[in-house]
Write a protein that holds these residues in place. Structure first.
Motif, PDB file in Angstrom:
ATOM      1  N   ALA A  81       9.940  -9.613  -8.615  1.00 37.23           N
ATOM      2  CA  ALA A  81       8.391  -9.579  -8.391  1.00 37.23           C
ATOM      3  C   ALA A  81       7.765  -9.803  -6.845  1.00 37.23           C
ATOM      4  CB  ALA A  81       8.782 -11.551  -8.548  1.00 37.23           C
ATOM      5  N   GLY A  82       8.327  -9.329  -6.138  1.00 38.99           N
ATOM      6  CA  GLY A  82       8.280  -9.644  -4.561  1.00 38.99           C
ATOM      7  C   GLY A  82       7.648  -7.921  -4.721  1.00 38.99           C
ATOM      8  N   GLY A  83       7.990  -6.969  -5.398  1.00 39.03           N
ATOM      9  CA  GLY A  83       7.662  -5.058  -4.543  1.00 39.03           C
ATOM     10  C   GLY A  83       7.212  -4.808  -5.678  1.00 39.03           C
ATOM     11  N   ILE A  84       8.333  -4.505  -6.535  1.00 39.44           N
ATOM     12  CA  ILE A  84       8.356  -3.270  -7.628  1.00 39.44           C
ATOM     13  C   ILE A  84       7.135  -4.035  -9.040  1.00 39.44           C
ATOM     14  CG2 ILE A  84       9.123  -2.636 -10.012  1.00 39.44           C
ATOM     15  CD1 ILE A  84      12.089  -2.578  -8.483  1.00 39.44           C
ATOM     16  N   PHE A  85       6.804  -5.341  -9.393  1.00 41.52           N
ATOM     17  CA  PHE A  85       5.464  -5.784 -10.129  1.00 41.52           C
ATOM     18  C   PHE A  85       4.322  -5.403  -9.951  1.00 41.52           C
ATOM     19  CE2 PHE A  85       2.727  -8.366 -12.491  1.00 41.52           C
ATOM     20  CZ  PHE A  85       3.027  -8.442 -13.378  1.00 41.52           C
TER      21      PHE A  85
ATOM     22  N   ARG B  36      11.723  -3.653   4.860  1.00 42.22           N
ATOM     23  CA  ARG B  36      10.516  -4.043   5.278  1.00 42.22           C
ATOM     24  C   ARG B  36       9.106  -2.771   5.225  1.00 42.22           C
ATOM     25  NH1 ARG B  36      12.689  -4.296  10.325  1.00 42.22           N
ATOM     26  NH2 ARG B  36      14.456  -5.693   9.796  1.00 42.22           N
ATOM     27  N   HIS B  37       9.428  -2.397   6.089  1.00 39.53           N
ATOM     28  CA  HIS B  37       8.225  -1.188   5.513  1.00 39.53           C
ATOM     29  C   HIS B  37       6.992  -0.907   4.104  1.00 39.53           C
ATOM     30  CE1 HIS B  37       6.733   2.685   7.364  1.00 39.53           C
ATOM     31  NE2 HIS B  37       5.777   2.266   6.653  1.00 39.53           N
ATOM     32  N   SER B  38       8.740  -1.289   3.339  1.00 41.44           N
ATOM     33  CA  SER B  38       7.687  -0.927   1.780  1.00 41.44           C
ATOM     34  C   SER B  38       7.096  -2.347   1.252  1.00 41.44           C
ATOM     35  CB  SER B  38       9.031  -0.578   0.860  1.00 41.44           C
ATOM     36  OG  SER B  38       9.537   0.614   1.011  1.00 41.44           O
ATOM     37  N   LEU B  39       7.578  -3.109   2.135  1.00 39.19           N
ATOM     38  CA  LEU B  39       7.087  -4.149   1.832  1.00 39.19           C
ATOM     39  C   LEU B  39       5.617  -5.154   2.299  1.00 39.19           C
ATOM     40  CD1 LEU B  39      10.082  -7.177   1.524  1.00 39.19           C
ATOM     41  CD2 LEU B  39       9.069  -6.168  -0.342  1.00 39.19           C
ATOM     42  N   HIS B  40       5.761  -4.274   3.217  1.00 42.99           N
ATOM     43  CA  HIS B  40       4.251  -3.569   3.374  1.00 42.99           C
ATOM     44  C   HIS B  40       3.323  -3.514   3.129  1.00 42.99           C
ATOM     45  CE1 HIS B  40       4.539  -6.807   7.791  1.00 42.99           C
ATOM     46  NE2 HIS B  40       5.680  -5.778   7.629  1.00 42.99           N
ATOM     47  N   VAL B  41       4.128  -1.803   2.871  1.00 40.29           N
ATOM     48  CA  VAL B  41       3.036  -1.158   1.911  1.00 40.29           C
ATOM     49  C   VAL B  41       2.593  -2.288   0.780  1.00 40.29           C
ATOM     50  CG1 VAL B  41       3.318   0.834   0.310  1.00 40.29           C
ATOM     51  CG2 VAL B  41       4.015   0.776   2.410  1.00 40.29           C
ATOM     52  N   VAL B  42       3.413  -2.679  -0.416  1.00 35.65           N
ATOM     53  CA  VAL B  42       2.727  -3.691  -1.090  1.00 35.65           C
ATOM     54  C   VAL B  42       1.676  -4.665  -0.390  1.00 35.65           C
ATOM     55  CG1 VAL B  42       3.644  -5.214  -3.150  1.00 35.65           C
ATOM     56  CG2 VAL B  42       4.649  -3.042  -2.110  1.00 35.65           C
ATOM     57  N   LYS B  43       2.366  -4.730   0.303  1.00 33.26           N
ATOM     58  CA  LYS B  43       0.997  -5.949   0.614  1.00 33.26           C
ATOM     59  C   LYS B  43      -0.557  -5.823   0.996  1.00 33.26           C
ATOM     60  CE  LYS B  43       0.268  -9.590   5.197  1.00 33.26           C
ATOM     61  NZ  LYS B  43       0.519  -9.289   5.694  1.00 33.26           N
TER      62      LYS B  43
END
Length: 608
Positions: free
Chosen positions: A503-507, A587-594
């Motif tokens: 939910a937080g990153g992949i989708f 952490r870096h990946s979630l910023h990419v998603v953001k």
């Protein structure tokens, strides 16, 4: 000099021996009490900090905004080492021990070692590549330690030495083999020169072709006269790597596997390379040979073992996805062939949806499938057959879909014309269910029956959605509605259950890319391929495309690692189960998603 500094962690693992010695001789240890400043805004930065134990919070000078938290094995503040000024405050939230690496030593290592420097590059792809490199030696060792097993081999075909070329050719043709062993007579003179070799020669189709065409020998010539002796051999249980070395050294394509003095199989280089994929070829052969649901179920149960082996050998996550997608397709197609009457195979098409449709399913998840029936075909037994197919797939390990997106649900079984009408209605996006149903069908992939039946349905979907910005605005909404597991500007949020990485990153990546694919009328199903297409068409910037690809790969990899390690199939990953490098990359990946979600909001003018 600290005795316990872990030099195996990236990026320190890529330092040369002399550089490691320099680091260890230069590093020091500092202690900070609870709520003590480690670094202050605008302070000169003299050290790279690596946490031994404790927690450090990065916040603004006023303490109003928190940017990140650092814990065991995390390092900070790299940026300040280059700028020589600290931008934020760093405060210990509990008693904390840190290693201090002097700035001058860090800069020297950065300048001297390209891999070490690459780790600190902000490009996620380069950092992920470095982490992957850290596991290469371990993965190679695991491959080398694989042993020769009869499951890897072809059963030996043994011919009489009295057989003629013509007889041998017919036997090889009927058996589907391209080589055979020949048991030599005890009085064969060749046995005298090779006393340690077993009394077997080898003949191949090429040998016989050359004998007849080039040497113009009679079809009745005994094969023993043209067979090769001795035969390269290896004992069952020896290391597979030894077999590869022998074959390479002697320039042989095949090797005989023996148990004592008897041949038990033939092994070729293709099979050795296949063994690197943890016997995937054995699994696919078993699927092809299955003649009943029970046989297919036995084979299907081995999939998780295959995934475990591939992952343990360090095979790239995208390769695992592609391979398991192919295996799943073969299993589902075989189930279709065994359940659906042959006369209906050309009259309907089974399509898989969701992650399987995108070729991104690794471990078995809920069934997501639909059926397209050729226009004009009347099939009274359809409901009964589809109920049986759903039950069969459940037997094979594919759980039932809670949302009932399955062929035993009449809503997902329609003619071509009915599907086109349904897609047109879904495209109007009257409800959230319409949006998600449209999203699910966007990933449709035909795997069994008459595959051509899907093409006009897909073309219709492409037509109704291309440049349809009003529908796409509603369609894209789900990609931005799930909150990221990040606090403002940096801190990763996780609870007792961990982080819902789907939910937080992949989708958000998958669905956002799916929306762009529909908008521009692209054809790929796989998310990685879609990203590449969007980049090639200049719809996504190259850096954005690369970072989205690497972020998605990382999140798939972290999820799979914990699923295999903890024997579950859900989407929660535990923060404590990640090492320092993985936490940093996540952490870096979630910023990419953001950033990608911000792009989607702007591009489709979505009100959050």
């Amino acid at each position: 000099m600290p005795a316990h500094f872990n030099l195996k962690l990236p990026p320190f693992d890529c330092l040369e021996e002399s550089q490691k010695n320099t680091l260890l001789s230069s590093i020091d240890i500092a202690y900070f009490r609870h709520n003590q400043h480690v670094l202050k805004t605008n302070q000169d930065s003299q050290y790279l900090h690596i946490i031994i134990k404790g927690i450090v919070e990065e916040r603004d000078e006023d303490g109003r905004e928190v940017f990140a938290h650092y814990t065991h094995d995390d390092l900070f503040d790299v940026r300040a080492l280059f700028e020589q000024k600290v931008r934020h405050d760093y405060v210990s939230l509990e008693d904390t021990l840190v290693y201090l690496l002097p700035r001058s030593v860090f800069i020297d290592l950065y300048d001297q070692n390209g891999q070490f420097a690459a780790y600190f590059n902000n490009n996620l792809a380069k950092r992920q590549e470095l982490v992957d490199t850290a596991h290469k030696q371990q993965n190679l060792a695991e491959f080398i330690l694989n042993r020769v097993d009869t499951n890897l081999c072809h059963p030996p075909l043994i011919l009489s030495c009295d057989s003629s070329i013509q007889e041998a050719t017919l036997i090889l043709k009927d058996s589907g083999c391209d080589a055979a062993l020949i048991r030599l007579n005890d009085d064969d003179h060749r046995l005298e020169s090779e006393e340690h070799s077993l009394p077997f020669a080898i003949i191949t189709r090429t040998d016989m072709l050359h004998a007849v065409i080039l040497e113009e020998l009679s079809h009745n010539t005994p094969i023993t006269s043209i067979a090769s002796y001795p035969v390269l051999q290896i004992h069952q249980g020896e290391f597979l790597f030894n077999a590869m070395i022998k074959m390479t050294r002697h320039r042989f394509k095949r090797i005989m596997v023996v148990d004592g003095k008897e041949p038990i199989g033939m092994l070729d280089m293709t099979q050795i390379l296949s063994a690197f994929s943890t016997h995937s070829h054995v699994l696919t052969l078993s699927i092809a040979r299955a003649t009943s649901i029970d046989e297919l179920a036995t084979t299907s149960l081995r999939q998780r073992q295959l995934v475990d082996g591939l992952f343990a050998h360090g095979i790239h996550i995208r390769f695992i996805m592609e391979l398991m997608s192919a295996v799943n397709e073969q299993i589902i197609e075989k189930a279709f062939e065994l359940v659906v009457p042959p006369k209906m195979h050309k009259q309907c098409c089974l399509v898989v949806l969701g992650s399987e449709g995108r070729g991104e399913q690794i471990l078995k998840t809920d069934q997501d499938n639909a059926l397209i029936i050729k226009d004009g075909v009347v099939w009274p037994e359809c409901c009964q057959i589809m109920e049986k197919l759903t039950h069969t797939l459940h037997q094979l390990g594919y759980p039932l879909c809670p949302g009932k997106v399955m062929v035993n649900n009449p809503d997902w079984v329609k003619s071509q014309a009915e599907w086109q009408e349904t897609l047109s209605n879904w495209a109007l996006a009257r409800s959230g269910d319409d949006i998600m149903n449209l999203a699910i069908f966007t990933d449709a992939h035909a795997i069994a029956g008459n595959l051509k039946l899907l093409s006009p349905v897909r073309s219709h979907l492409k037509q109704v959605m291309k440049n349809n910005m009003l529908s796409l605005q509603s369609f894209t909404q789900p990609a931005v509605q799930f909150s990221l597991p990040l606090t403002l500007l940096g801190k990763v949020k996780y609870g007792k259950q961990g982080i819902d990485i789907k939910a937080g990153g992949i989708f958000p990546i998958i669905h956002g890319i799916r929306a762009l694919t529909l908008e521009y009328g692209l054809t790929s199903n796989n998310t990685f391929a879609r990203i590449t297409q969007l980049s090639n068409k200049k719809i996504l910037e190259p850096d954005t495309a690369e970072n989205l690809t690497e972020a998605l790969k990382l999140m798939f990899k972290l999820r799979l690692h914990q699923q295999l390690d903890q024997q579950h199939t859900h989407n929660q990953i535990t923060w404590e189960g990640l090492d320092r490098a993985e936490r940093d990359l996540l952490r870096h990946s979630l910023h990419v998603v953001k950033k990608f979600k911000q792009f989607l909001v702007f591009h489709y003018q979505i009100r959050e």
